[in-house]
Structures are given as structure tokens and as C-alpha cells.
Design a protein around this motif. Sequence first.
Motif, PDB file in Angstrom:
ATOM      1  N   ILE A  35      -6.665   2.836  46.974  1.00 35.74           N
ATOM      2  CA  ILE A  35      -7.090   3.764  45.882  1.00 35.74           C
ATOM      3  C   ILE A  35      -6.984   3.813  45.020  1.00 35.74           C
ATOM      4  CG2 ILE A  35      -7.542   5.129  47.886  1.00 35.74           C
ATOM      5  CD1 ILE A  35      -5.132   4.973  48.016  1.00 35.74           C
ATOM      6  N   PHE A  36      -6.169   2.854  43.621  1.00 35.10           N
ATOM      7  CA  PHE A  36      -5.685   2.235  42.334  1.00 35.10           C
ATOM      8  C   PHE A  36      -6.835   3.234  41.663  1.00 35.10           C
ATOM      9  CE2 PHE A  36      -5.601  -0.436  38.931  1.00 35.10           C
ATOM     10  CZ  PHE A  36      -4.248   1.010  38.391  1.00 35.10           C
ATOM     11  N   GLU A  37      -7.620   2.785  41.540  1.00 39.82           N
ATOM     12  CA  GLU A  37      -8.347   3.885  40.802  1.00 39.82           C
ATOM     13  C   GLU A  37      -8.772   5.616  40.988  1.00 39.82           C
ATOM     14  OE1 GLU A  37      -9.608   2.967  37.468  1.00 39.82           O
ATOM     15  OE2 GLU A  37      -9.432   0.681  37.975  1.00 39.82           O
ATOM     16  N   ALA A  38      -8.806   5.843  42.763  1.00 41.47           N
ATOM     17  CA  ALA A  38      -8.966   6.473  43.346  1.00 41.47           C
ATOM     18  C   ALA A  38      -7.789   7.841  42.622  1.00 41.47           C
ATOM     19  CB  ALA A  38      -9.463   6.383  44.282  1.00 41.47           C
ATOM     20  N   ASP A  39      -6.245   7.041  42.734  1.00 44.37           N
ATOM     21  CA  ASP A  39      -5.753   7.844  41.908  1.00 44.37           C
ATOM     22  C   ASP A  39      -5.525   7.909  41.236  1.00 44.37           C
ATOM     23  OD1 ASP A  39      -2.274   8.350  43.029  1.00 44.37           O
ATOM     24  OD2 ASP A  39      -2.289   7.160  40.964  1.00 44.37           O
ATOM     25  N   LEU A  40      -5.686   7.062  39.953  1.00 37.12           N
ATOM     26  CA  LEU A  40      -6.205   7.229  38.444  1.00 37.12           C
ATOM     27  C   LEU A  40      -6.672   8.764  37.367  1.00 37.12           C
ATOM     28  CD1 LEU A  40      -6.148   3.575  37.024  1.00 37.12           C
ATOM     29  CD2 LEU A  40      -4.016   5.160  36.579  1.00 37.12           C
ATOM     30  N   ALA A  41      -8.098   8.662  38.817  1.00 38.92           N
ATOM     31  CA  ALA A  41      -9.154   9.272  38.242  1.00 38.92           C
ATOM     32  C   ALA A  41      -8.429  10.926  38.868  1.00 38.92           C
ATOM     33  CB  ALA A  41     -10.253   9.572  39.471  1.00 38.92           C
ATOM     34  N   VAL A  42      -7.698  10.675  40.129  1.00 42.16           N
ATOM     35  CA  VAL A  42      -7.052  12.242  40.943  1.00 42.16           C
ATOM     36  C   VAL A  42      -6.076  12.480  39.434  1.00 42.16           C
ATOM     37  CG1 VAL A  42      -5.741  13.196  42.600  1.00 42.16           C
ATOM     38  CG2 VAL A  42      -7.905  11.898  42.828  1.00 42.16           C
ATOM     39  N   ASP A  43      -5.258  11.437  39.067  1.00 38.93           N
ATOM     40  CA  ASP A  43      -4.093  11.967  38.103  1.00 38.93           C
ATOM     41  C   ASP A  43      -5.044  12.908  37.236  1.00 38.93           C
ATOM     42  OD1 ASP A  43      -1.886  11.127  39.996  1.00 38.93           O
ATOM     43  OD2 ASP A  43      -2.139   9.226  38.523  1.00 38.93           O
ATOM     44  N   ASP A  57       2.434  21.466  28.346  1.00 36.18           N
ATOM     45  CA  ASP A  57       1.046  21.524  27.568  1.00 36.18           C
ATOM     46  C   ASP A  57       0.349  20.402  26.308  1.00 36.18           C
ATOM     47  OD1 ASP A  57       3.208  19.469  24.856  1.00 36.18           O
ATOM     48  OD2 ASP A  57       4.621  20.419  26.308  1.00 36.18           O
ATOM     49  N   GLY A  58      -0.408  20.751  25.608  1.00 34.85           N
ATOM     50  CA  GLY A  58      -1.900  19.824  25.233  1.00 34.85           C
ATOM     51  C   GLY A  58      -1.114  18.452  25.195  1.00 34.85           C
ATOM     52  N   GLU A  59      -0.343  18.309  24.051  1.00 33.01           N
ATOM     53  CA  GLU A  59       0.959  17.200  23.583  1.00 33.01           C
ATOM     54  C   GLU A  59       1.416  16.057  24.964  1.00 33.01           C
ATOM     55  OE1 GLU A  59       4.093  15.325  20.364  1.00 33.01           O
ATOM     56  OE2 GLU A  59       3.621  17.500  20.329  1.00 33.01           O
ATOM     57  N   THR A  60       1.777  16.733  25.491  1.00 31.46           N
ATOM     58  CA  THR A  60       2.500  16.064  27.331  1.00 31.46           C
ATOM     59  C   THR A  60       1.309  15.379  27.902  1.00 31.46           C
ATOM     60  OG1 THR A  60       4.668  17.151  27.034  1.00 31.46           O
ATOM     61  CG2 THR A  60       3.553  15.801  28.971  1.00 31.46           C
ATOM     62  N   ALA A  61       0.328  16.975  28.043  1.00 30.26           N
ATOM     63  CA  ALA A  61      -0.668  15.903  28.385  1.00 30.26           C
ATOM     64  C   ALA A  61      -1.610  15.227  27.673  1.00 30.26           C
ATOM     65  CB  ALA A  61      -1.879  16.908  28.658  1.00 30.26           C
ATOM     66  N   GLY A  62      -1.816  14.855  27.080  1.00 30.60           N
ATOM     67  CA  GLY A  62      -1.884  13.917  26.418  1.00 30.60           C
ATOM     68  C   GLY A  62      -1.678  12.338  26.958  1.00 30.60           C
ATOM     69  N   ALA A  63       0.008  12.287  26.293  1.00 34.84           N
ATOM     70  CA  ALA A  63       0.441  11.395  26.435  1.00 34.84           C
ATOM     71  C   ALA A  63       0.550  10.794  27.882  1.00 34.84           C
ATOM     72  CB  ALA A  63       2.146  11.767  25.886  1.00 34.84           C
ATOM     73  N   ILE A  64       0.503  11.617  28.885  1.00 38.20           N
ATOM     74  CA  ILE A  64      -0.111  11.459  29.906  1.00 38.20           C
ATOM     75  C   ILE A  64      -0.935  11.074  29.999  1.00 38.20           C
ATOM     76  CG2 ILE A  64       0.610  11.715  32.480  1.00 38.20           C
ATOM     77  CD1 ILE A  64       2.431  14.294  31.311  1.00 38.20           C
ATOM     78  N   LEU A  65      -1.936  10.983  30.177  1.00 35.52           N
ATOM     79  CA  LEU A  65      -3.629  10.230  29.890  1.00 35.52           C
ATOM     80  C   LEU A  65      -3.197   9.640  28.996  1.00 35.52           C
ATOM     81  CD1 LEU A  65      -5.846  14.069  29.821  1.00 35.52           C
ATOM     82  CD2 LEU A  65      -4.780  13.149  31.493  1.00 35.52           C
ATOM     83  N   GLU A 487     -13.528  15.021  28.954  1.00 30.19           N
ATOM     84  CA  GLU A 487     -11.847  16.052  29.480  1.00 30.19           C
ATOM     85  C   GLU A 487     -10.532  15.642  28.397  1.00 30.19           C
ATOM     86  OE1 GLU A 487     -12.327  19.298  29.020  1.00 30.19           O
ATOM     87  OE2 GLU A 487     -14.164  19.302  29.658  1.00 30.19           O
ATOM     88  N   VAL A 488     -10.779  14.044  29.773  1.00 28.68           N
ATOM     89  CA  VAL A 488      -9.772  13.430  28.568  1.00 28.68           C
ATOM     90  C   VAL A 488      -9.569  12.875  27.067  1.00 28.68           C
ATOM     91  CG1 VAL A 488      -8.577  11.086  29.644  1.00 28.68           C
ATOM     92  CG2 VAL A 488      -9.156  12.254  31.483  1.00 28.68           C
ATOM     93  N   ASP A 489     -10.844  12.268  27.249  1.00 31.23           N
ATOM     94  CA  ASP A 489     -11.184  11.881  25.688  1.00 31.23           C
ATOM     95  C   ASP A 489     -10.621  13.221  24.540  1.00 31.23           C
ATOM     96  OD1 ASP A 489     -12.200  10.020  26.137  1.00 31.23           O
ATOM     97  OD2 ASP A 489     -14.320   9.945  26.234  1.00 31.23           O
TER      98      ASP A 489
END
Length: 492
Positions: A35-43, A57-65, A487-489
Amino acid sequence: MTSEEPGDSSVVRRDRFSGGPARGFLSSLAADERIFEADLAVDRAHVVMLAERGIVDGETAGAILAALDDVEAAGHGALPDGEDVHEAVESAVIARVGPDGGRMHTARSRNDEVAACIRYRLREDALSVVEATLALREALAETAAAHVETTMPGYTHLQPAQPTTVAHHLLSYEAAVARDTARLLDAYGRINRSPLGAAAFAGTPFDVDRERTAELLGFEGVLGNSMDASSARDFLAETLSALATHAVTLSGLAEDLVVFSNRGYVDLSDDYSSTSSIMPQKKNPDTLELVRACAGDAVGDLAALLTTLKGLPRAYNRDLQRAHRHAFDAADVVGEATAVAAGAVRTATWNEGALAAAAGEGFSTATGVADLLAMAGVPFRTAHEIVAAAAPDVEDGDDPATVAAKLDAAAEGVLGENLRTHVNRDDLEAALDPARSAESRDSAGGPASPAVAAQLDAAADRIDADAEALTAGRDALAAAADRLETEVDRRV
């Protein structure tokens, strides 16, 4: 890299509860590769939603993604040590982003996270097995279409019963596998519901949008009650039950082909056979024997799952860490066995001469004679008595005239009159002929060629409908994956 190495202590437990002799026993990290790929998608879906709702905030979200992209590129094997893949991924993100990486876990628990990951992956596995069942049904129907007039013996209790055809026999399995497909598709509909946003079990005070994460992950809706959403594993039981039921169907098909191979009725392709290590003349139906054995694996997995689930209190209990592996194991085993069975059916050669010769063995046309007398006005139970009286004297190889004489003698004993009083000799000889006997049974679903033609048409319609459902399911998942990627991009 933060000052605290993720491998030194648990990102969840910190120093307390993070070590000790049970650490390895507690960890499911290795098994969680599934479920590694599934976890990344869910994250990703969760972080996108948090950013959209202004929770992160958007900057933190971008860094996490971006960090999640790095984690994916590095692969499961590069994850730091952890209790499970969820903690390990979060640790890896924090190592890249810093403490703000931990914001990815805002407004969720590992309870709803793991439930979403299991459902995300299992729905793909269920569709893969559906695809395998469709290939098997196509093989059964195509082979049946080529043998509509190939007479063969039919059995009950493994004793000669009535003549039938290869087409009729194979279509009985297509009908059974069609129900197996339907059960898997039904289970898919209940797998494909999102638990994300339920948190540990009691929801969250954050202004989350559960429908949005469901949309981004391709789920068809959300599970309404948060306690049920995080703890429910009945979807595993339902899916595994469907898989086990299908495995039992496969086992029956495999058994028939093994027995028919033994009797010389069917010749399996060398690709689905093997030889002996010591006896060079042997050709063994090994692959079908393994298909037959796979039912034991699937039924065992179902028993193990239900035993794990039995008596668990609400809501989450660590027992559930060992629950989903049974469904994944069965999906692998049963999917592979289905593909092997399809190949064996598609490439087998049916020995029409041997089948025709065996079709009349054991006075298998006896029921047809009784039916003939009943249609002529003799009460069926009396007709049954007449034929039963003659049966011990009828031998394989008797010609129709000899059998007719023995039936005449039995009729004299039961009715006190000759059989010809009720039926003419031509009709009696037709009833005694295995091929004509099979062709006479033209009721819906029977072996007569018009009835088989209708069954072939129905099978084709069912296969087409289920193939469309499979395509629709996969298209929906692909479209959701595209939405999430877009949305991630936008944020990285």
C-alpha cells in the motif's frame, strides 16, 4: 534533515513506546509495501484538501507535496524505519521539510488513513480479478461455441447419469463464474467508499471536506458515520468471501478437467501440464491441480480474516493491522489461478470420439426412455419402474434392438403388456441414442442446440455488460488520478 533523525525515535511515539523488544513485532512496514503507492495518493489528496480549506498554508503544502514526490522516487525500500508505511512516509517528509512536514497529518489519524489506503489498493486488486474472470468466461464460451454438438457423458455422484454436450457442460461454469464476477463487482461498490476525514473514530474539529478527498481519490462517496468509517473491515470480508467462492468454482472446474484428462476425454496443452521426474511417459495436469488447491488458500484466508474480526470492540484495535493481508493474498492467488484456468480451457483439445463413445455408458439414456413413456401417457412413476426393472440387464455395447427387447420384457412384468403399445420403435431408438437424447432436451437452459445457442447469447451479453462495468471503473480511477496529479502540480 531535522535535528531529530526519524530513525532514532518514532515520529508518532517519540522516545516513549518507540523501542523495546516488541518493536519488530509491532511493525508492518515490510508488509505495507503493498500500500506504499496508496499511502502517497492518500497523503497528496489530504494535503491538497488542507490547502484548499486554508488549514495548511500553500507554501507548506507545496513543500510537503514536493517531498512526497521525492519519497515516491526513492521507493519503499528507502523509507526510514517505522511502525508502518504511514509513519515512515511522514518521517521521510519531515526529514526533508522540517517540523512543518508534520502538518500533513493535521485533521486525520492513522486509523482513517490506513482504512483509506487499504480500500484504495484493494479496489484495484478486485478489478484485476474481475478482468481475469472475464477472460475465463470468454474462454469457456468460445470453447462451448465450438462444441455445441459434441456429445459427452454427464454425471451425478460421479456415475453416468444422462448424455449432455461439452457446450452445455462448459456453459454451466460460465454461468457460475458470471455470478462470481457479479459478487466481486458488488463488493467493489462497497470497497469504493472513503473513510478519510473520520480521524481516529470521532471526527475532527477542523473544517475538512471529506467529499473533496473522496473525489480526488476516485471514491464514489464517503462513509457517513466516522466510527464506522475508521473501524469497518466488512468490505475485506465481503471481498474475500467473493474471492473464496470464486476459488471454489475454479476448484470444481479444475477437478472436472483433471478427471476428464484421466479418462481420455480431454487433452490438456503441454503448456498447462508437466511430466514426472522419473516416469518419462507421464503427462500430468499439474497446473489444474494447483488451481484446485488454491481454493484452500482462499478459504483459509477468509477463515483467518473472520477469526481476526470476530468480537473486536469498536473502534480501532491493533488486530486490524493483520486483517487486510488476507484479502491481498487471496486476490493474488485467485487472480493467478483464474488466468491459468482460462489458458487451460482455451488450449485444451476435446476427444470427440472418446466422449461420444462414453456418452451412453451406464444406460445413461434411461431417463429419456422414461420421459418418452410419460409423454405417451404412462404415469411417470410407472415409466420409471419399467426402466428401472430393465436397467440391471442392460449392458454397455447392447445395440438398440437388444435394449428394446429388455425394455419390452420389463414392461410385460410391470404393465402386463408390450412396450410397443405405447411407443413406436423409431421413437424408442431415438431416445436410446445419446446424441439424439441430448438434443431432445430443449427446455430453457438444456443441452439441445437451440437452448445452448440462447445460453451462448446470454453469456455474450453478460460478458459485454461486465466488461463495460470494468472499463467504467478503471476509467473513473484513471480520471481521479489525473485530477489529483493536476492539483498536486499546481502546488509544487
